[in-house]
Design a protein around this motif. Structure first.
Motif, PDB file in Angstrom:
ATOM      1  N   ARG A   1      20.163 -26.840  11.758  1.00  0.00           N
ATOM      2  CA  ARG A   1      20.848 -25.843  12.600  1.00  0.00           C
ATOM      3  C   ARG A   1      22.184 -25.402  12.009  1.00  0.00           C
ATOM      4  O   ARG A   1      23.073 -24.924  12.726  1.00  0.00           O
ATOM      5  CB  ARG A   1      21.033 -26.359  14.035  1.00  0.00           C
ATOM      6  CG  ARG A   1      19.717 -26.727  14.710  1.00  0.00           C
ATOM      7  CD  ARG A   1      19.881 -27.048  16.189  1.00  0.00           C
ATOM      8  NE  ARG A   1      18.626 -27.476  16.777  1.00  0.00           N
ATOM      9  CZ  ARG A   1      17.668 -26.642  17.185  1.00  0.00           C
ATOM     10  NH1 ARG A   1      17.854 -25.341  17.071  1.00  0.00           N
ATOM     11  NH2 ARG A   1      16.539 -27.111  17.710  1.00  0.00           N
ATOM     12  N   THR A   2      22.351 -25.522  10.729  1.00  0.00           N
ATOM     13  CA  THR A   2      23.542 -24.998  10.064  1.00  0.00           C
ATOM     14  C   THR A   2      23.447 -23.479   9.994  1.00  0.00           C
ATOM     15  O   THR A   2      22.365 -22.927   9.773  1.00  0.00           O
ATOM     16  CB  THR A   2      23.661 -25.585   8.654  1.00  0.00           C
ATOM     17  OG1 THR A   2      23.657 -27.015   8.743  1.00  0.00           O
ATOM     18  CG2 THR A   2      24.940 -25.141   7.985  1.00  0.00           C
ATOM     19  N   ARG A   3      24.560 -22.791  10.182  1.00  0.00           N
ATOM     20  CA  ARG A   3      24.572 -21.322  10.152  1.00  0.00           C
ATOM     21  C   ARG A   3      25.378 -20.849   8.942  1.00  0.00           C
ATOM     22  O   ARG A   3      26.512 -21.273   8.729  1.00  0.00           O
ATOM     23  CB  ARG A   3      25.178 -20.751  11.431  1.00  0.00           C
ATOM     24  CG  ARG A   3      25.289 -19.229  11.433  1.00  0.00           C
ATOM     25  CD  ARG A   3      25.817 -18.722  12.757  1.00  0.00           C
ATOM     26  NE  ARG A   3      24.832 -18.908  13.817  1.00  0.00           N
ATOM     27  CZ  ARG A   3      23.860 -18.043  14.089  1.00  0.00           C
ATOM     28  NH1 ARG A   3      23.734 -16.939  13.377  1.00  0.00           N
ATOM     29  NH2 ARG A   3      23.015 -18.287  15.060  1.00  0.00           N
ATOM     30  N   TRP A   4      24.748 -19.941   8.170  1.00  0.00           N
ATOM     31  CA  TRP A   4      25.377 -19.377   6.968  1.00  0.00           C
ATOM     32  C   TRP A   4      25.548 -17.883   7.210  1.00  0.00           C
ATOM     33  O   TRP A   4      24.583 -17.135   7.223  1.00  0.00           O
ATOM     34  CB  TRP A   4      24.518 -19.624   5.736  1.00  0.00           C
ATOM     35  CG  TRP A   4      23.981 -21.021   5.647  1.00  0.00           C
ATOM     36  CD1 TRP A   4      22.918 -21.537   6.330  1.00  0.00           C
ATOM     37  CD2 TRP A   4      24.478 -22.090   4.842  1.00  0.00           C
ATOM     38  NE1 TRP A   4      22.730 -22.851   5.994  1.00  0.00           N
ATOM     39  CE2 TRP A   4      23.673 -23.226   5.092  1.00  0.00           C
ATOM     40  CE3 TRP A   4      25.516 -22.210   3.938  1.00  0.00           C
ATOM     41  CZ2 TRP A   4      23.873 -24.439   4.471  1.00  0.00           C
ATOM     42  CZ3 TRP A   4      25.728 -23.418   3.308  1.00  0.00           C
ATOM     43  CH2 TRP A   4      24.925 -24.516   3.571  1.00  0.00           C
ATOM     44  N   SER A   5      26.783 -17.446   7.390  1.00  0.00           N
ATOM     45  CA  SER A   5      27.056 -16.041   7.694  1.00  0.00           C
ATOM     46  C   SER A   5      27.496 -15.255   6.479  1.00  0.00           C
ATOM     47  O   SER A   5      27.984 -14.121   6.606  1.00  0.00           O
ATOM     48  CB  SER A   5      28.134 -15.943   8.788  1.00  0.00           C
ATOM     49  OG  SER A   5      27.685 -16.579   9.971  1.00  0.00           O
ATOM     50  N   SER A   6      27.346 -15.825   5.304  1.00  0.00           N
ATOM     51  CA  SER A   6      27.667 -15.138   4.060  1.00  0.00           C
ATOM     52  C   SER A   6      26.804 -15.738   2.964  1.00  0.00           C
ATOM     53  O   SER A   6      26.044 -16.681   3.203  1.00  0.00           O
ATOM     54  CB  SER A   6      29.164 -15.278   3.734  1.00  0.00           C
ATOM     55  OG  SER A   6      29.492 -14.515   2.591  1.00  0.00           O
ATOM     56  N   THR A   7      26.894 -15.175   1.783  1.00  0.00           N
ATOM     57  CA  THR A   7      26.109 -15.704   0.669  1.00  0.00           C
ATOM     58  C   THR A   7      26.537 -17.136   0.368  1.00  0.00           C
ATOM     59  O   THR A   7      27.702 -17.508   0.533  1.00  0.00           O
ATOM     60  CB  THR A   7      26.296 -14.839  -0.580  1.00  0.00           C
ATOM     61  OG1 THR A   7      27.691 -14.762  -0.895  1.00  0.00           O
ATOM     62  CG2 THR A   7      25.748 -13.440  -0.358  1.00  0.00           C
ATOM     63  N   ALA A   8      25.581 -17.915  -0.093  1.00  0.00           N
ATOM     64  CA  ALA A   8      25.879 -19.322  -0.376  1.00  0.00           C
ATOM     65  C   ALA A   8      24.945 -19.835  -1.454  1.00  0.00           C
ATOM     66  O   ALA A   8      23.828 -19.339  -1.627  1.00  0.00           O
ATOM     67  CB  ALA A   8      25.743 -20.168   0.890  1.00  0.00           C
ATOM     68  N   GLU A   9      25.440 -20.815  -2.167  1.00  0.00           N
ATOM     69  CA  GLU A   9      24.636 -21.502  -3.176  1.00  0.00           C
ATOM     70  C   GLU A   9      24.812 -22.996  -2.977  1.00  0.00           C
ATOM     71  O   GLU A   9      25.941 -23.491  -2.880  1.00  0.00           O
ATOM     72  CB  GLU A   9      25.066 -21.110  -4.589  1.00  0.00           C
ATOM     73  CG  GLU A   9      24.247 -21.785  -5.674  1.00  0.00           C
ATOM     74  CD  GLU A   9      24.695 -21.400  -7.067  1.00  0.00           C
ATOM     75  OE1 GLU A   9      23.851 -21.379  -7.986  1.00  0.00           O
ATOM     76  OE2 GLU A   9      25.899 -21.129  -7.246  1.00  0.00           O
ATOM     77  N   VAL A  10      23.689 -23.697  -2.881  1.00  0.00           N
ATOM     78  CA  VAL A  10      23.707 -25.149  -2.716  1.00  0.00           C
ATOM     79  C   VAL A  10      23.044 -25.757  -3.938  1.00  0.00           C
ATOM     80  O   VAL A  10      21.848 -25.578  -4.165  1.00  0.00           O
ATOM     81  CB  VAL A  10      22.955 -25.578  -1.434  1.00  0.00           C
ATOM     82  CG1 VAL A  10      23.024 -27.089  -1.256  1.00  0.00           C
ATOM     83  CG2 VAL A  10      23.536 -24.872  -0.214  1.00  0.00           C
TER      84      VAL A  10
END
Length: 603
Positions: free
Chosen positions: A274-283
């Motif tokens: 349930r993590t929310r990513w409101s922009s680009t991301a790299e993991v």
């Protein structure tokens, strides 16, 4: 020494004997500072002679209690000078109780040693608070403290638990190079400026549950030996979490990333439920088993495995001693259930244990590099008394779970772990269909073929299809493995041809080739003669029907029937029907074999 302005008394009276200086009808409590032992006033409001007498009684390592006291910079410096250790030149405290104290100017505790407990609960630092290189040998409590200026704890050492719960950092919070030997508690903290934990070391875990980072968050080269808890943490701006190492779990469940995020973890596990990513991301990950169930991706998100050690900007590799007990650095994905995969890219991830049921837009998932899936159990197995050998193909973990739960399941199918849930054919068919399209869009036809086979298997076993359709699918599976098992189709072709040859030798080829005869009438007066040419009907064979000559004829007829050609051989009535059936069935099976070969080799 000028007296500091008392802090407004808006809260209930303290539970200690307080100074009471400056009591008014509007402020019935007055100064909240605790009385200095033997005096009726706090350190800030003692007469100069009494203050000097008290300070002169102090020695390095003395326990002090100045709860609620308001400190100016000269007053704090006078206290620090009274506790300064001549051997080191730095202040040394025993138990230090500064609960609800107010530091009106910059507070310089750098290089100080707190030999006992350091209690700064609800303290207010109105200037910069500098604890650089300080040593906290006992428990350190800054719960609900407020830092209006920079909070500097760089290179500090907390030898026991450090409590920063619900602390308000209104400017930068600098913990670079800090060592936390006990639990580091930042739950509910709010950091309005930048948060720097570069090269910080957490020997017993770090907890940032429900914290808020309103500036940049930098955890580059941080090392966490226990768990790293960021549950429901909010990162409003850019976040650079790592590269860091975590010997336990990095918990980001319920966290929110409002700005671009770069997460680089070498960790045992990563929880992003349930993590929310409101922009680009790299993991980017090493070692970790990651769970992204019900996470929300509003922009492109890449989850990639890092083959080599993480490297810092200065070119130095990040050490991974905390993970030496793990067998390899393979990155595994545990779950994508409930995820919208339209913006998701996976690279070099082990998906053999990943749960996909409930994922939406799975057909838009991008798989890069060597993303691996589980396979069917290898070798020969027994189902009751029949030997069973599965053709190698990619399968989802949920198919393993479903097949392992069926009565009479062969050994080798993996049983579902507790909490994994169970999906059946009805739920898995659309999952396989979507993944097949993702492979097709990526021009990976063999992988798409495996998932097409699995999709058809799930359709064949689903409870919602009519019996007639199930029978048709079963026949398609048995003849050619849904057009994907060339060896199976070739085997059936060989069987069909052998049956045709046998029936032709037994019933189709006549005993002898029919003889032709011409009949006609010669007119008495001569003239044109008309002949009728006919031949005898083929006679059913008798005697020895399985001879080399008859086999050769039957073989020729059968091979011609496979390619829709007529052999020109005279046949009995039974043989004619046998050839008709052969010219329909065998070319179809041959076509399935060719289709299966094409599906396996095309790219």
């Amino acid at each position: 020494m000028p007296h500091p302005s008392p802090a407004p008394s808006l809260a209930p009276p303290p539970n200690w004997p307080n100074c009471g200086h400056g009591i008014t009808p509007e402020d019935p409590v007055g100064c909240r500072g605790i009385d200095v032992p033997g005096h009726s006033g706090c350190l800030a409001h003692l007469a100069d002679a009494d203050r000097d007498s008290y300070l002169s009684s102090l020695a390095p390592g003395t326990d002090i209690d100045h709860r609620g006291t308001t400190f100016t910079e000269p007053l704090l410096n006078a206290l620090l000078d009274a506790l300064r250790d001549p051997a080191t030149g730095h202040p040394a405290f025993g138990d230090a109780r500064f609960r609800s104290a107010v530091f009106q100017d910059d507070a310089w505790f750098d290089f100080a040693t707190f030999r006992g407990e350091a209690r700064f609960q609800s303290a207010a630092f109105q200037g910069d608070a500098v604890f650089g290189a300080a040593t906290f040998q006992g428990k350190a409590e800054f719960v609900k403290a407020t830092f209006h200026g920079d909070a500097v704890f760089e290179a500090a050492a907390f030898e026991r638990d450090a409590g920063f719960r619900e602390v308000a950092f209104e400017d930068d919070a600098r913990f670079s190079g800090t060592a936390f030997w006990g639990q580091a508690e930042f739950g509910g903290a709010t950091i309005h400026g930048d948060a720097g934990f570069v090269r910080a070391t957490f020997h017993s875990g770090a907890r940032f549950q429900e914290a808020t980072f309103r500036g940049d968050a930098d955890f580059e080269a941080a090392a966490i030996h226990g768990d790293a808890g960021f549950v429901k943490t909010v990162f409003e701006r850019a976040a650079a979490l790592g590269p860091l190492t975590c010997g336990g779990r990095v918990q980001l469940s319920g966290a929110e990333f409002g700005g671009p995020a770069t997460l680089s973890f070498a960790a045992g596990a990563l929880e992003c439920r349930r993590t929310r990513w409101s922009s680009t991301a790299e993991v980017r990950l090493r070692y970790a088993t990651a769970d992204f169930a019900h996470a929300v991706f509003e922009y492109p998100l890449t989850i990639a495995a890092e083959a080599d050690l993480f490297v810092l900007p200065d070119g130095q590799p990040v050490t991974e001693q905390e993970l030496a007990h793990l067998p390899d650095s393979t990155v595994r994905l545990a779950s994508l259930r409930g995820v919208d995969a339209a913006h998701l890219v996976l690279s070099d991830i082990d998906l053999s244990r990943c749960l996909f049921a409930g994922t939406v837009h799975l057909d838009q998932l991008r798989l890069e590099g060597a993303c691996t899936f589980d396979t069917v159990p290898p070798g020969v197995h027994r189902r009751r008394w029949l030997p069973v050998k599965f053709t190698e193909r990619r399968v989802l973990a949920e198919e393993h779970h479903w097949r392992a739960s069926r009565p009479g399941a062969v050994r080798g199918w993996n049983v579902a772990v507790l909490g994994a849930g169970r999906a059946g054919p009805l739920q898995l068919a659309p999952v396989y269909r979507a993944l097949r399209k993702a492979f097709e869009d990526g021009k990976h036809e063999p992988g798409a073929a495996d998932f097409y086979f699995a999709e058809m298997e799930m359709r064949r076993h689903a409870d919602d299809i009519p019996r007639s359709e199930r029978g048709l699918l079963t026949a398609y599976w048995a003849l050619s493995g849904y057009g994907l098992r060339a060896s199976r189709a070739v085997g059936w072709l060989a069987v069909a041809m052998l049956v045709t040859i046998t029936f032709l030798m037994a019933l189709g080829i006549p005993q002898n080739a029919p003889t032709q005869k011409a009949t006609g009438t010669v007119p008495a007066g001569g003239g044109k003669v008309v002949f009728e040419i006919d031949k005898n009907d083929p006679q059913n064979p008798t005697g020895n029907r399985f001879t080399g000559e008859r086999f050769e004829k039957a073989l020729n007829i059968t091979f011609n029937s496979v390619v829709f050609r007529s052999s020109g051989q005279d046949l009995t009535t039974s043989g004619t029907y046998i050839e008709m059936v052969s010219r329909v069935v065998e070319p179809v099976i041959l076509g399935l074999a060719v289709l299966a070969v094409r599906n396996r080799v095309k790219r």
